[in-house]
Scaffold this motif. Sequence first.
Motif, PDB file in Angstrom:
ATOM      1  N   ASN A   1       0.748  -1.145   0.057  1.00  0.00           N
ATOM      2  CA  ASN A   1      -0.057   0.131  -0.090  1.00  0.00           C
ATOM      3  C   ASN A   1       0.789   1.398  -0.037  1.00  0.00           C
ATOM      4  OD1 ASN A   1      -2.226  -1.297   0.042  1.00  0.00           O
ATOM      5  ND2 ASN A   1      -2.617  -1.492   2.133  1.00  0.00           N
ATOM      6  N   SER A   2       2.003   1.096   0.113  1.00  0.00           N
ATOM      7  CA  SER A   2       3.026   2.070   0.152  1.00  0.00           C
ATOM      8  C   SER A   2       3.736   2.468  -1.076  1.00  0.00           C
ATOM      9  CB  SER A   2       3.749   2.376   1.577  1.00  0.00           C
ATOM     10  OG  SER A   2       3.424   2.199   2.636  1.00  0.00           O
ATOM     11  N   ASP A   3       3.526   1.370  -2.051  1.00  0.00           N
ATOM     12  CA  ASP A   3       4.001   1.509  -3.174  1.00  0.00           C
ATOM     13  C   ASP A   3       5.651   0.732  -3.432  1.00  0.00           C
ATOM     14  OD1 ASP A   3       3.750   2.204  -6.278  1.00  0.00           O
ATOM     15  OD2 ASP A   3       5.446   4.015  -5.769  1.00  0.00           O
ATOM     16  N   ARG A   4       5.900   0.169  -2.318  1.00  0.00           N
ATOM     17  CA  ARG A   4       7.179  -0.348  -2.165  1.00  0.00           C
ATOM     18  C   ARG A   4       7.162  -1.854  -2.779  1.00  0.00           C
ATOM     19  NH1 ARG A   4       9.297   0.870   3.654  1.00  0.00           N
ATOM     20  NH2 ARG A   4      11.258  -0.255   2.611  1.00  0.00           N
TER      21      ARG A   4
ATOM     22  N   PRO B   1      -9.385   7.567   0.077  1.00  0.00           N
ATOM     23  CA  PRO B   1      -9.458   6.176  -0.207  1.00  0.00           C
ATOM     24  C   PRO B   1      -8.052   5.351  -0.462  1.00  0.00           C
ATOM     25  CG  PRO B   1      -9.551   7.803  -2.065  1.00  0.00           C
ATOM     26  CD  PRO B   1      -9.661   8.483  -0.685  1.00  0.00           C
ATOM     27  N   SER B   2      -7.764   4.463  -0.642  1.00  0.00           N
ATOM     28  CA  SER B   2      -6.605   3.798  -0.814  1.00  0.00           C
ATOM     29  C   SER B   2      -5.606   4.567  -1.680  1.00  0.00           C
ATOM     30  CB  SER B   2      -6.437   2.123  -1.167  1.00  0.00           C
ATOM     31  OG  SER B   2      -6.773   2.194  -2.632  1.00  0.00           O
TER      32      SER B   2
ATOM     33  N   HIS C   1      -4.625   7.249  -6.767  1.00  0.00           N
ATOM     34  CA  HIS C   1      -3.429   7.694  -7.940  1.00  0.00           C
ATOM     35  C   HIS C   1      -4.337   7.358  -9.343  1.00  0.00           C
ATOM     36  CE1 HIS C   1      -0.633   8.338  -5.058  1.00  0.00           C
ATOM     37  NE2 HIS C   1      -0.334   7.033  -4.899  1.00  0.00           N
ATOM     38  N   ARG C   2      -5.145   6.221  -9.399  1.00  0.00           N
ATOM     39  CA  ARG C   2      -5.840   5.943 -10.530  1.00  0.00           C
ATOM     40  C   ARG C   2      -6.932   6.957 -10.661  1.00  0.00           C
ATOM     41  NH1 ARG C   2      -7.936   5.507 -14.528  1.00  0.00           N
ATOM     42  NH2 ARG C   2      -8.470   3.635 -15.857  1.00  0.00           N
TER      43      ARG C   2
ATOM     44  N   ALA D   1       4.134   7.859  -6.171  1.00  0.00           N
ATOM     45  CA  ALA D   1       4.356   6.389  -6.523  1.00  0.00           C
ATOM     46  C   ALA D   1       5.131   6.002  -7.835  1.00  0.00           C
ATOM     47  CB  ALA D   1       2.831   5.940  -6.689  1.00  0.00           C
ATOM     48  N   PRO D   2       6.338   6.037  -7.727  1.00  0.00           N
ATOM     49  CA  PRO D   2       6.906   5.900  -9.032  1.00  0.00           C
ATOM     50  C   PRO D   2       6.832   4.540  -9.620  1.00  0.00           C
ATOM     51  CG  PRO D   2       8.434   6.152  -7.376  1.00  0.00           C
ATOM     52  CD  PRO D   2       7.220   6.641  -6.903  1.00  0.00           C
ATOM     53  N   SER D   3       6.943   3.658  -8.589  1.00  0.00           N
ATOM     54  CA  SER D   3       6.764   1.966  -8.885  1.00  0.00           C
ATOM     55  C   SER D   3       5.476   1.748  -9.630  1.00  0.00           C
ATOM     56  CB  SER D   3       7.208   1.110  -7.531  1.00  0.00           C
ATOM     57  OG  SER D   3       8.344   1.263  -7.345  1.00  0.00           O
TER      58      SER D   3
END
Length: 417
Positions: A127-130, A341-342, A347-348, A377-379
Motif C-alpha cells: 500500500n506504500s508503493d514499495r 481512499p487507498s 492515484h488511478r 508512486a514511481p513504482s
Amino acid sequence: MAHNSTPLGDTVRAYRRTAGWNQERLAEESGLSVSTVRNIEQRGHARLDTLSQVAQAFGVPTSALFAPGVPHPVGDDDSANRQLLASLRQALMPPVGIAGETLADPGEAAEPSAVRRLIEDALSLYNSDRYESVALMLPGLLRQADAAVVAAEEEGCHQEAVLVRAHALLLAGKYLTQVRQYDMAYQALAEGIRLARELDNTLTAATGVTGLCWLLLRQDRFDEAERLAATTAEAIEPKLSTASMGELAAWGELCLRIASAAIRNNREDEAKQARRMAATAASAMGHEHRDYRTHWARFGPATVEIKAVEDLSLAGDAHGVLSRKDQGLLSKETLEAVGRPSAINWHRHRLDIARSHVKVGSTHDAMEELARIKKKAPSWIRHQPMARYVMEDILKTRKRTLTREMREMATLLNVRA
C-alpha cells in the motif's frame, strides 16, 4: 480493394458492413477520426477506450468485438522477468511428481501468528508503493505459510494456519495482478479462494473473488468479471441494519467490480444500479474502512465517488470528470472527515483527471498530475498503461522542445519521446 486481415479488424469491418456503413460513417457515429477507424480495420489493434466507442456506435457490448488470434511476440525483457520471478514461481507453483508429491522447498516452520505479522508488513509495503520490497518478501512468506500448515497439522491448530496461508496467497495474487503477471496471479487467487471455501470463511473467499474480478477486468474479460462479482454479491448480500463493517465493505467492493465490468462493456444501466448498491453500503459505513482479515481494499464513501468519476472518464466525459475534481465527497474537508481512499485508487483517480485535462487541451495540467503521481508512486505508475496513453497524447500535441520533466516521464513510462 484488398485489405490486411486481422481478427479485430475483420470483426469491426463485419459489423460496419452489416450496419451498411462506410468508414466515414463509422467515424462519425463513434466520434473517432477516419484514420483511427482505418487503422483499427487494417492493423487490428486499438486502445480499449477507443474500441468501446466503436462498440457503442454499433450498439453492442465491447466484448462482442474481441476475437481470438495469435499473440504478439514476447518482448525482449521476458527473460529478465523470468529471472526476477523465479523464486516466487518456486514458492507458488512447485514441481509436482507422478505420485502427487510436490518437490518444493519446505520452508522454515513458523507460528501462524508470525506469518500473519509478515502478511501485515507486506501489505503495508504494498500500500506504500514499495513493490520491490514486497517482491523480496513474498517467496519466503509463502514458504513459511506452507510450513505453518504442515506444522499445525501436528499441533492441532490447522484451521488458523490454513486461513493464514489463504491470506498469503491472496496477497500474492493482489501483487501479481498489479504487476501484470496474470497467470501466476490466477494461480494464487484460485488457491486462496479454494482454501477459504474449505474453511467456510465466506468473507475471505469473497475477498479472493474481488481480486479475481480485478484480474479478469485487467484481461478485458468483462462478461465473466461482471457475472462472477454479481453472483458472489448476491450470495453475501448483508442486512444493512446488522451487518459488520467487514461484511458491508466486502459486499460494496463486489458491487464496484460489477459496475467496473459493466461500464467497460457498454452496459450502462447495470453499472448505474451496481454503483447505487455500492453507495448504499458506503453510506451505511459512513467512512473509509480497511481490515485485511475481512476485506483487502479500503472501502467507503470516497472510494465509491472516485469510481463514479471513473465511469465518466471511461465514457469520454472529460468536462464531467473535471467538474467533480476536488469537489463534494472528494473535497479536502470531506476527505478529512470520512477518510481517504487507498493510495492506489487515489492515484488511478488522478490519472483519470490527467486524461481529462489532455482531452480538453490542458496538457500542462495533465503533466502536473503525472508529475505528482510519479513523485508519490514511481513504482506504481510504471505499470499503468493509462499513464503511458496520457503521456503519448501529451507528446502528440507538443510542438515545442520537450522539457526535462517530459523526457524523464517518457523514459519512466517507456514512451518514445
